[in-house]
Design an enzyme around this catalytic site. Structure first.
Site, short mmCIF file in Angstrom:
data_model
loop_
_atom_site.label_atom_id
_atom_site.label_comp_id
_atom_site.label_asym_id
_atom_site.label_seq_id
_atom_site.Cartn_x
_atom_site.Cartn_y
_atom_site.Cartn_z
N ARG A 102 6.65 32.50 11.15
CA ARG A 102 7.62 32.14 10.20
C ARG A 102 8.24 33.33 9.39
NH1 ARG A 102 6.03 27.51 5.89
NH2 ARG A 102 5.23 29.47 4.72
N ARG B 281 -3.54 32.58 -0.24
CA ARG B 281 -2.86 31.30 -0.28
C ARG B 281 -3.91 30.14 0.53
NH1 ARG B 281 2.62 32.53 2.34
NH2 ARG B 281 3.07 30.16 2.29
N LYS C 191 4.71 20.72 6.50
CA LYS C 191 5.17 19.52 5.57
C LYS C 191 6.80 19.71 5.62
CE LYS C 191 2.96 21.59 2.06
NZ LYS C 191 1.97 22.65 2.65
N ARG D 295 10.43 35.01 4.23
CA ARG D 295 9.75 34.80 2.75
C ARG D 295 8.84 35.89 2.37
NH1 ARG D 295 7.78 28.64 2.53
NH2 ARG D 295 6.19 29.53 1.20
N ARG E 135 -0.83 20.08 -6.13
CA ARG E 135 -1.58 21.02 -5.40
C ARG E 135 -2.95 21.27 -6.25
NH1 ARG E 135 2.66 24.07 -2.52
NH2 ARG E 135 1.89 25.65 -1.00
#
Ligand code: ADP
Length: 188
Positions: free
Chosen positions: A128, A146, A14, A134, A89
């Site tokens: 990632r 998640r 996204k 992160r 969300r």
């Protein structure tokens, strides 16, 4: 004023697509994840509360993100349009957005939903983690949480928007360029 939503599981691309869309179309990109990470970086009260929730892979309370979105809309009356990324969300957030946009005389024009299988979501986030560092990408248990939250809380938005007739699906397991080329015709 146009309002677009980028929907999809974590790691679907996204954020990557949002940057390309903004370059091409000039909409204002609003990522609730980025806004929350900004609060955390500035160590605000909100950031402190959010950090704990985000780092265990849960969603922050609806009212917090709804407030952030409303502020951004109010602060930017002259943009060409808005591209929401990571918001809404939950069904409650989607309903709240509808009410908000009605107040501003608008509506959600299109929902662009990037799909990706759980196994690929997992792989991409692990990859990632090494690049962006992160915290919520680091632990497999957090990634699973998640993904589970996406299925439980966010996926119901698919039927919500399908019923409204403004829902479009794009396969996320493709090159960045191919996904972008499939997204573009869905934007005004
Ligand atoms: P990703 O799409 O990779 O999960 P985001 O940057 O969109 O990353 O979101 C990171 C985290 O920020 C989410 O896991 C969640 O804890 C929080 N968050 C972001 N947007 C929302 C939202 N609309 N509602 C609740 N929590 C959110």
């Amino acid at each position: 004023m146009n309002y677009y939503i980028l929907l999809g599981p974590p790691g679907a691309g996204k954020g990557t697509q949002a940057k390309l869309i903004v370059e091409k179309c000039g909409y204002l990109h609003i990522s609730t994840g980025d806004l929350l990470r900004g609060e955390i970086a500035r160590n605000t009260e909100l950031g402190k509360q959010a950090a704990e929730i985000i780092n265990r892979g849960d969603l922050v309370p609806d009212a917090i993100v709804e407030g952030m979105i409303k502020n951004k809309i109010v602060e930017n009356p002259n943009v060409k349009g808005f591209l929401f990324d990571g918001f809404p969300r939950t069904i409650a957030q989607a309903e709240s957005l509808d009410v908000m946009l009605e107040e501003f005389g608008g509506k959600v024009d299109s929902v662009l939903s990037i799909t990706l299988d759980d196994s690929l979501v997992f792989e991409r986030i692990q990859h990632r983690a090494q690049i962006e560092g992160r915290k919520d990408d680091a632990e497999p248990a957090t990634i699973q949480r998640r993904i589970a939250n996406y299925h439980d809380k966010t996926e119901p938005l698919i039927s919500y928007y399908k019923e409204k007739g403004n829902y479009h699906e794009i396969e996320g397991n493709d090159t960045i360029e191919a996904v972008f080329n499939n997204l573009l015709p869905l934007l005004n």
